[in-house]
Design an enzyme around this catalytic site. Structure first.
Site, PDB file in Angstrom:
ATOM      1  N   LYS A 245      32.370   3.140  -2.912  1.00 22.23           N
ATOM      2  CA  LYS A 245      31.034   3.582  -3.325  1.00 22.23           C
ATOM      3  C   LYS A 245      30.133   2.364  -3.490  1.00 22.23           C
ATOM      4  CE  LYS A 245      28.589   6.624  -6.472  1.00 22.23           C
ATOM      5  NZ  LYS A 245      27.438   5.738  -6.590  1.00 22.23           N
ATOM      6  N   ARG A 769     -18.891   4.720  -2.177  1.00 21.97           N
ATOM      7  CA  ARG A 769     -20.098   5.295  -1.584  1.00 21.97           C
ATOM      8  C   ARG A 769     -20.159   6.764  -1.962  1.00 21.97           C
ATOM      9  NH1 ARG A 769     -22.065   2.352   3.018  1.00 21.97           N
ATOM     10  NH2 ARG A 769     -20.876   0.436   3.342  1.00 21.97           N
TER      11      ARG A 769
END
Length: 824
Positions: A245, A769
């Site tokens: 693992k 903007r």
């Protein structure tokens, strides 16, 4: 000489160079006559770096460079390295070199010291096995190499010379290990590890040679990974393979045209985050492939905490491959594991043993025996896989994982004060999602480094809430500061008690790849910052205060909307802006209030917005590489993200060329679009593929992705020459100077974006903007159908993006285009 925060695994903190150590190097070289670097450079942020250069000088030799204390220890290896432990290669100690010499490749002119051609033959990291200072003093330095070509254990042994000898002679010897006794690397590797050029091609000034297969296939489609079921003990009986693992991040590697691409188990593109692995993966001999594996810390570092630190530092990493799902356009998912693994072993057969890319260890025999062997060796556990199992996405019983000691990710729900000076907290309180809510799982008070504690404290501070998210016993609740369950911590523990409390818990690290699961009945987390204060939202673990404050009055977009947009846009946006120095346009009070640019972090900057030193600059630059980083910016008033044309690992080598087409007010967008197509065609004639980006205002950026083969001087000179050439040829259409007076009725080809300090707005950045427009990258076909540079906003951009994405091809070198422009 003060230590920096960077350090090497197993070694002392990295230190800046004592400039007197470079005196011999500089005394022998004329900075006006040789392209060799003269800046001292910056020490590594993580593991110590190494390189080897093939140097065709008076005699052909190989130069070994090992980073230590801010310089490169250097030896000239006369016949090159050998992988035969019986071969002892003479290595003559030379003067210390500056850090930037690690990646130097080019031609040192005649008449200069060391005149000849230099090829970057290998690159990677190294780790001394004992104290390097003592080893150098006693004349025996034992170390591990983690290069693209050289790996494993090596020895440098000093030869006792005569008192009259001025040079210091050593022997370079390969030690016995899995990397020993392989084919001769000197005979095998005759081109540059970075540019693919031979010595003759470098001497001739040829451009880089593309790497990888000559005719790659399209990238395999993403696949949901197969997951193992957690069991108390490994399976019995035959027919199983037992793999060790691995303690890392799951990584699905896609090879093919436009690759490699690295995706997480959740499908996120983290290629930029693990960019240090890309060159090694690109060398695998496949026209296309989909490999399943695990990304781990590299250069000898072990464990999940080391991997987290490597992510912070930008590497090093390793990749452990354990399955092969597709190969050369053919799916293997319905073939048994034994066949898939055999094909994977053949694919990795040429990869250096003990290198960056390795095949996982599979133990035959009984599961219990394999488990005992792994646990005795200090491993985390095993994953047992049926040898005849096909690959099926999702959790399956044919893959089973058993742990030597249990490790699980838990949500952090609170913290206690510390009685120790300097510790920001004493322990964390943990919970897991269960049923209709959260279940308390106890405390963890060990396993924290000072750096981990500081980062945790910074990330928990904005998550404060007044009540506990879970039912916690009164005795455990005293003195606790509760937080929203927005952070996941990896915890190692022995076992749970009968009531589910963790025994012997130890903190291993935060799991940035996992978010706490939301219990089924729970609403989206909402927090109260303080009594009588304004409400907030938690987005990507960031507490966004005043989310209802309007930033864009004309369209009603709020601060919360902007933060949510950046969280959703992150997978696309980070492909353009991750790991780049940033300039931030902040509007703390919205469009109507004050606005200012910021390039350097100030006091109180969130931990998710990180800093990185840039050689030659006094203050570190800001960068982000996570969705949380983008959201943290929005929380502090950032509306626009602007990027520099470099990645933080090579600040001297730009990787993009940008022409900003800025039209005069009276021009129609169709004229700007036609100009962009004109630039596309002219640059294509020079061998530079490009893609367009709407600026969200009135202009278009024409962008070329570059290989990092030249410096800023070359890029800036090319950009200036190209822009002025077009302006000279079409003076009624273009202008290449910034003057407003000269721009009337024309389009300014802004080439000034191509400078070491210059920035350009990032793709997918919102613009300050009206309308909350977005800088939108497009395909050239999509540009033909677009009627304005402000065609997309934060409500439409992400929905449209998949159908209009630009065709970003493999980056190309600027050098051939520069030569073609000069010749034209």
């Amino acid at each position: 000489m003060s230590p920096l925060k960077s350090r090497a695994p197993g070694g002392p903190p990295a230190r800046r160079a004592d400039l007197s150590r470079l005196a011999a190097y500089r005394a022998r070289r004329d900075p006006g006559a040789t392209p060799e670097p003269f800046d001292a450079g910056a020490p590594s942020a993580g593991a110590l770096r190494y390189s080897m250069q093939n140097h065709d000088a008076t005699r052909l030799h190989w130069d070994l460079r090992l980073e230590r204390d801010g310089v490169l220890l250097s030896w000239a290896v006369t016949r090159g390295p050998s992988l035969d432990p019986a071969e002892k290669r003479l290595a003559v100690r030379t003067e210390d070199h500056p850090i930037p010499y690690l990646t130097f490749e080019g031609v040192i002119p005649r008449g200069q010291y060391g005149a000849g051609t230099v090829m970057l033959w290998d690159l990677g990291h190294w780790r001394p096995l004992d104290d390097a200072g003592r080893g150098l003093a006693k004349g025996h330095l034992r170390f591990q190499l983690y290069g693209r070509r050289l790996t494993g254990l090596w020895d440098l042994v000093r030869i006792r010379g005569r008192p009259s000898e001025k040079r210091e002679n050593w022997l370079l010897v390969k030690a016995e290990d899995d990397a020993a006794r392989r084919p001769d690397p000197v005979a095998r590797h005759r081109v540059s590890v970075s540019t693919g050029r031979s010595l003759d091609q470098i001497a001739a000034g040829d451009g880089p040679v593309p790497s990888g297969p000559a005719s790659p296939l399209k990238l395999p489609d993403p696949v949901e990974p197969m997951l193992a079921s957690l069991v108390d003990s490994p399976p019995e009986g035959e027919g199983w393979l037992h793999e060790v693992k691995i303690d890392g991040y799951r990584g699905m590697v896609h090879l093919g045209k436009g690759g490699p691409v690295i995706r997480t188990r959740n499908g996120l593109d983290w290629t930029a985050r693990f960019a240090a692995l890309v060159p090694a993966l690109a060398e695998l001999p496949a026209r296309s492939a989909l490999i399943d594996g695990e990304i781990v810390a590299g250069a000898g570092a072990q464990g999940f905490s080391a991997l987290q630190q490597a992510i912070t530092d930008g590497g090093p990493f390793g990749y452990i491959a354990f399955d092969l799902l597709d190969l050369d356009g053919r799916s293997l998912r319905n073939r048994p594991l034994t066949e898939r693994r055999a094909a994977l072993e053949r694919l990795l057969a040429d990869a250096p043993p003990l290198g960056l890319v390795q095949l996982s260890v599979a133990l035959p025999g009984k599961g219990a025996d394999a488990m005992a062997a792994v646990c005795a060796a200090g491993g985390e556990g095993i994953v047992s896989k049926r040898a005849d199992a096909v690959y099926r996405s999702g959790r399956a019983d044919s893959w089973r994982k058993a742990k030597c000691e249990r490790r699980t990710a838990f949500a952090v729900i609170g913290w206690t004060r510390s009685d120790s000076p300097g510790r920001p907290f004493g322990a964390l309180l943990l919970a897991s999602a269960e049923g209709q809510g959260w279940r308390y799982r106890g405390r963890v008070g060990t396993g924290f480094s000072a750096q981990a504690q500081a980062e945790l404290a910074a990330r928990m501070a904005p998550l404060t809430r007044g009540t506990a998210p879970a039912q916690v016993p009164r005795a455990q609740s005293r003195g606790v500061t509760w937080i929203e369950p927005a952070l996941m911590a990896e915890i190692r523990y022995a076992e749970p008690t009968a009531d589910g409390i963790l025994r012997h818990a130890s903190f291993q690290g935060l799991r940035e790849d996992k978010m706490p699961p939301l219990p089924p009945s729970s609403p989206a987390p909402v927090i109260r910052i303080a009594p009588g204060g304004q409400g907030g939202r938690v987005i990507e673990g960031i507490a966004v205060t005043s989310p209802d404050r309007v930033i864009f009055p004309g369209c009603g977009v709020t601060k919360g909307d902007l933060a949510a947009y950046y969280a959703a846009a992150a997978p696309l946006m980070l492909a353009h802006c991750a790991d780049r120095p940033l300039a931030l346009l902040r509007l703390p009070e919205g469009l109507a209030g004050e606005r200012f640019f910021q390039k350097h972090a100030g006091r109180g900057f969130p931990a998710q917005m990180r800093t990185t030193p840039i050689p030659g600059e006094d203050e570190p630059a800001i960068y982000v590489n996570t969705a949380a980083g983008l959201v943290a910016g929005a929380q502090m008033g950032v509306v626009e993200y602007h990027i520099r044309g470099i990645r933080r690992d090579r600040a001297d080598r730009p990787d993009r060329l940008v022409f900003d087409l800025d039209p005069d007010e009276g021009l129609d967008f169709s004229q700007v679009r036609a100009a962009a197509i004109d630039l596309r065609d002219r640059l294509a004639d020079l061998g530079l593929p490009t893609w367009p980006m709407l600026t969200g205002g009135k202009g278009i950026h024409v962008v070329a992705d570059l290989r990092r083969t030249v410096g800023w001087d070359t890029v800036k000179l090319f950009a200036r020459a190209f822009a002025h050439l077009l302006a000279a040829e079409q003076p009624g259409r273009y202008v290449a100077v910034m003057s407003k007076a000269r721009r009337e009725g024309r389009i300014f080809i802004d080439w000034l974006r191509n400078d070491a300090q210059a920035t350009a707005v990032s793709a997918f950045s919102c613009r300050a903007r009206e309308g909350a427009t977005v800088a939108m990258p497009l395909s050239w076909d999509a540009l033909d159908r677009t009627d304005g540079a402000n065609a997309y906003d934060i409500r439409t951009a992400l929905q449209a993006a998949p159908g209009i994405a630009p065709d970003r091809r493999r980056p190309v070198s600027l050098e051939p285009a520069a030569r073609a422009l000069a010749g034209g």
